[in-house]
Design a protein around this motif. Sequence first.
Motif, mmCIF file in Angstrom:
data_model
loop_
_atom_site.group_PDB
_atom_site.id
_atom_site.type_symbol
_atom_site.label_atom_id
_atom_site.label_comp_id
_atom_site.label_asym_id
_atom_site.label_seq_id
_atom_site.Cartn_x
_atom_site.Cartn_y
_atom_site.Cartn_z
ATOM 1 N N LEU A 148 -23.169 83.002 -9.850
ATOM 2 C CA LEU A 148 -24.704 83.679 -9.751
ATOM 3 C C LEU A 148 -25.575 82.779 -8.517
ATOM 4 O O LEU A 148 -26.213 83.691 -8.175
ATOM 5 N N ASP A 205 -27.848 93.410 -1.021
ATOM 6 C CA ASP A 205 -28.621 92.720 -1.817
ATOM 7 C C ASP A 205 -27.937 91.969 -2.851
ATOM 8 O O ASP A 205 -26.786 91.721 -2.529
ATOM 9 N N TYR A 206 -28.652 91.305 -3.630
ATOM 10 C CA TYR A 206 -27.952 90.222 -4.493
ATOM 11 C C TYR A 206 -26.872 90.459 -5.276
ATOM 12 O O TYR A 206 -25.530 89.874 -5.173
ATOM 13 N N PHE A 207 -26.976 91.871 -6.114
ATOM 14 C CA PHE A 207 -25.703 92.061 -6.643
ATOM 15 C C PHE A 207 -24.601 92.360 -5.901
ATOM 16 O O PHE A 207 -23.259 92.113 -6.536
ATOM 17 N N SER A 208 -24.819 93.205 -4.749
ATOM 18 C CA SER A 208 -23.878 93.370 -4.005
ATOM 19 C C SER A 208 -23.018 92.179 -3.511
ATOM 20 O O SER A 208 -21.807 92.186 -3.436
ATOM 21 N N VAL A 245 -22.845 89.201 -4.892
ATOM 22 C CA VAL A 245 -22.108 88.593 -6.380
ATOM 23 C C VAL A 245 -20.956 89.310 -6.204
ATOM 24 O O VAL A 245 -19.945 88.629 -6.409
ATOM 25 N N VAL A 246 -20.670 90.505 -6.166
ATOM 26 C CA VAL A 246 -19.457 91.468 -6.266
ATOM 27 C C VAL A 246 -18.539 91.100 -5.378
ATOM 28 O O VAL A 246 -17.425 90.644 -5.309
#
Length: 448
Positions: A121, A227-230, A232-233
């Motif tokens: 995270l 971006d952050y979630f991209s 993370v993946v």
Amino acid sequence: MSPTGILTPTGNENRISSLDIIRGVSLCGILLMNITGFGLPHAYLDPTVSGGATGHNLTVWWTNSMFFEGTMRGMFTILFGAGIILFTGRSTGSINGVSVTDAYFRRILWLLLFGIIHCYLLLWDGEILYTYAIVAMFAFSFRHWKPRQLVIGCLVLLFFASAWNFKDYMHEKNTFELATAAQQKKDQGNALTKKEESAITDWQSIYDDKKPSQEKLNEEIEAFHQDYFSIVVHKGPTNQYMQTTFFYRIAFFETFALMLLGMALLKNGILKAEKSNRYYMLLAVVGYSVGLAVNYWETSYVIDRQFDIIAMDLTDITYHVGRVSTTLAHIAMIMLFIKSEILIFLQRALAAVGQMAFTNYIMQTLICNTIFLGFGFSLYGMLERYELYYVVISVWIFQLIVSPIWLHYFRFGPLEWVWRSLTYWQRQPFKRENTRTTIQMARSGVQA
């Protein structure tokens, strides 16, 4: 332990300042190495991949490889091993009826969770908390060993790790030689056997992994600018690899070995600054003589061979000899620095950074990710290697200033407080008593 027999956290008055100073130095030093992982793709060990491999960039790589690679992490791990002894050696008290052993494993399991969060995270795949938590469960059983036994255990583990490095070297060397011969045979128009075809494929896979193309590097940079979630993946598979395959193959043995060494160094008084100046000077001379000689050979060898993959594999065999020897010499020099009582303001600042090591470690990740990743300033892959160290120096100055100020008002760093509260399963006091209030209570005969 408190007068009531309830086990409580170590108070500031009971801390060993030498350990905090070493921890502060090692925490600052860890960022010297981690910054390459934060800011450049695939450049941690090989500067020819990205970030520059000439001029100042090569000088920075050489300096880090000679003096800091593996040694800052080594000191940090040694101190964690010493901490196992300190935590479990506080008599037979209880925490709300729970034994010291149960408290220890509760503490370690929380650290395991923090490590997973930090990796997946907070997006730092090079994080060490997860590794410490797993290895500490094994190291716990050796806490009663004598220093000599612990040192022998350390050497056995390091020998095993070096032997495995030798095995990997021979495998890649043989693969390279077979693939080279097969490629020559293919270029001459001759048919290849399945083994020869497999060798070419295997070597190409190794090469692509260790010497990725510019196209692959650009794809990596672009992914880190999202971006952050991209992110993370995107980082998920790498994070999984680091906390599984990399951990069991590389990190486990080195970490286990140095935790045992840390226990030994605490038990024989080296980490407490109890030895004579002559002892520490001798340790420094021997450590640097062995360590820097090995490190110099390794760096010179790979530079002369232009960072050839097989050349770098060969230097892995002597890695632990050079790094552990240099680490011990660093510890000896820090002890001489402590015993000299010079630059007391710096010693206090480093001790404060070390006392807040957990908070400062995570803070380094948050600062660097904000600077380099897409949800921040998107500088990933944009700076040369030497330019990354402007960030390092800035973070050092910030933490050396803020940590003492914070501890003037609070007993612990914020994450240290959370960790302690979870370990002892009750909210720990956080703010320091107001000086005026403390004086008034003392005059009234009330214990503060």
